[in-house]
Design a protein around this motif. Structure first.
Motif, short mmCIF file in Angstrom:
data_model
loop_
_atom_site.label_atom_id
_atom_site.label_comp_id
_atom_site.label_asym_id
_atom_site.label_seq_id
_atom_site.Cartn_x
_atom_site.Cartn_y
_atom_site.Cartn_z
N ARG A 113 42.58 22.69 108.87
CA ARG A 113 43.95 22.19 108.75
C ARG A 113 44.06 20.76 109.27
O ARG A 113 43.43 20.41 110.25
CB ARG A 113 44.94 23.07 109.53
CG ARG A 113 45.02 24.48 108.99
CD ARG A 113 45.87 25.38 109.88
NE ARG A 113 45.74 26.75 109.45
CZ ARG A 113 46.68 27.41 108.79
NH1 ARG A 113 47.82 26.84 108.51
NH2 ARG A 113 46.47 28.66 108.43
N TRP A 118 39.55 13.81 103.58
CA TRP A 118 39.23 15.01 102.82
C TRP A 118 38.91 16.16 103.77
O TRP A 118 38.24 15.97 104.79
CB TRP A 118 38.03 14.75 101.91
CG TRP A 118 38.39 13.86 100.79
CD1 TRP A 118 38.35 12.49 100.77
CD2 TRP A 118 38.93 14.26 99.54
NE1 TRP A 118 38.82 12.03 99.57
CE2 TRP A 118 39.17 13.08 98.79
CE3 TRP A 118 39.21 15.50 98.97
CZ2 TRP A 118 39.69 13.11 97.51
CZ3 TRP A 118 39.72 15.53 97.69
CH2 TRP A 118 39.96 14.35 96.97
N SER A 119 39.35 17.36 103.44
CA SER A 119 39.04 18.52 104.28
C SER A 119 37.56 18.85 104.24
O SER A 119 36.96 19.17 105.25
CB SER A 119 39.88 19.72 103.86
OG SER A 119 41.24 19.47 104.13
N ILE A 136 41.86 26.21 103.38
CA ILE A 136 42.12 24.80 103.66
C ILE A 136 43.63 24.61 103.50
O ILE A 136 44.19 24.89 102.45
CB ILE A 136 41.36 23.87 102.71
CG1 ILE A 136 39.84 24.11 102.84
CG2 ILE A 136 41.71 22.42 102.98
CD1 ILE A 136 39.02 23.37 101.80
N PRO A 139 45.83 19.34 103.63
CA PRO A 139 44.97 18.17 103.80
C PRO A 139 45.79 16.91 103.55
O PRO A 139 46.75 16.92 102.78
CB PRO A 139 43.92 18.35 102.72
CG PRO A 139 44.63 19.11 101.66
CD PRO A 139 45.57 20.04 102.39
N TYR A 143 41.53 18.32 99.19
CA TYR A 143 40.82 19.49 99.67
C TYR A 143 39.31 19.30 99.73
O TYR A 143 38.71 19.30 100.79
CB TYR A 143 41.13 20.70 98.79
CG TYR A 143 42.54 21.17 98.89
CD1 TYR A 143 42.97 21.83 100.03
CD2 TYR A 143 43.44 20.98 97.86
CE1 TYR A 143 44.27 22.29 100.14
CE2 TYR A 143 44.75 21.43 97.95
CZ TYR A 143 45.16 22.08 99.09
OH TYR A 143 46.44 22.54 99.20
N LEU A 165 43.37 27.43 98.93
CA LEU A 165 43.93 26.11 99.13
C LEU A 165 45.44 26.22 99.25
O LEU A 165 46.08 26.82 98.39
CB LEU A 165 43.56 25.19 97.96
CG LEU A 165 42.07 25.13 97.58
CD1 LEU A 165 41.87 24.25 96.35
CD2 LEU A 165 41.24 24.64 98.75
N LEU A 168 49.28 21.62 99.65
CA LEU A 168 48.80 20.32 99.18
C LEU A 168 49.87 19.26 99.39
O LEU A 168 51.00 19.38 98.91
CB LEU A 168 48.43 20.40 97.70
CG LEU A 168 47.85 19.14 97.07
CD1 LEU A 168 46.53 18.79 97.76
CD2 LEU A 168 47.63 19.34 95.59
N GLY A 173 43.18 18.13 94.30
CA GLY A 173 42.64 19.38 94.80
C GLY A 173 41.15 19.24 95.01
O GLY A 173 40.68 18.93 96.08
#
Length: 181
Positions: A113, A118-119, A136, A139, A143, A165, A168, A173
């Motif tokens: 989190r 970027w995650s 995730i 982000p 993602y 996910l 957002l 994505g």
């Protein structure tokens, strides 16, 4: 104390001993001293998604899997842990960063989190790097990003199974790109 420096020392010690597990006990730990850097044959484990949370407020990736062009990182993993970023836009603060990795590298049962960039960022990875049963959330950039070309050593043989996910905050994505772009 549980912080980046001490976790990295434990990873180095386990790697020097030939490999094994570094286990982080249940608890919520916040640190800014250093991001975590994985090594070959070392597996980082928490006590569970809701039991172990690492919040990193520094400027690097929370957890990095970094090999070199000459020696790819392999046989390493992270599982059963929650990772938190500092919740502000910060280029380079990835939740998980993979560069020059191959073979038996995976992340499983991870909750990421508020990473500042970027995650999950795959950069010049080859062969099998797998993400499984993870979440995730929110982000700040996106993602998952896969960057690089086959000529540079990147491959599309990365596997994502049951990745959830949510939240957002951008329009991206999963992003595939040539590293030269």
């Amino acid at each position: 104390a549980v912080n980046g420096t001490n976790i990295n020392q434990a990873i180095t010690d386990v790697n020097a001993a030939g490999g094994g597990f570094v286990v982080i006990p249940a608890g919520a730990y916040s640190f800014s001293d250093a991001g975590i850097v994985m090594k070959a044959n070392v597996h980082l484990r928490g006590a569970g998604l809701v039991s172990t949370t690492l919040t990193y407020t520094g400027n690097a990736a929370i957890v990095s899997f970094l090999g070199t062009a000459a020696v790819y990182l392999r046989d390493t993993s992270i599982a059963d842990i929650s990772l938190r970023g500092k919740n502000s836009v910060q280029a380079g603060q990835y939740g998980l960063h993979f560069k020059y990795v191959s073979h038996r590298v995976y992340w499983q049962n991870i909750d990421i989190r508020n990473a500042g960039d970027w995650s999950v960022f795959y950069e010049l990875t080859v062969f099998l790097v797998e993400g499984r049963n993870s979440t995730i959330v929110a982000p700040l950039a996106g993602y998952i990003k896969l960057a690089g070309t086959a000529a540079q050593g990147a491959s599309n043989s990365n596997v994502f199974n049951d990745i959830y996910l949510s939240g957002l905050t951008t329009t991206v994505g999963i992003h595939l790109t040539d590293a030269a772009q």
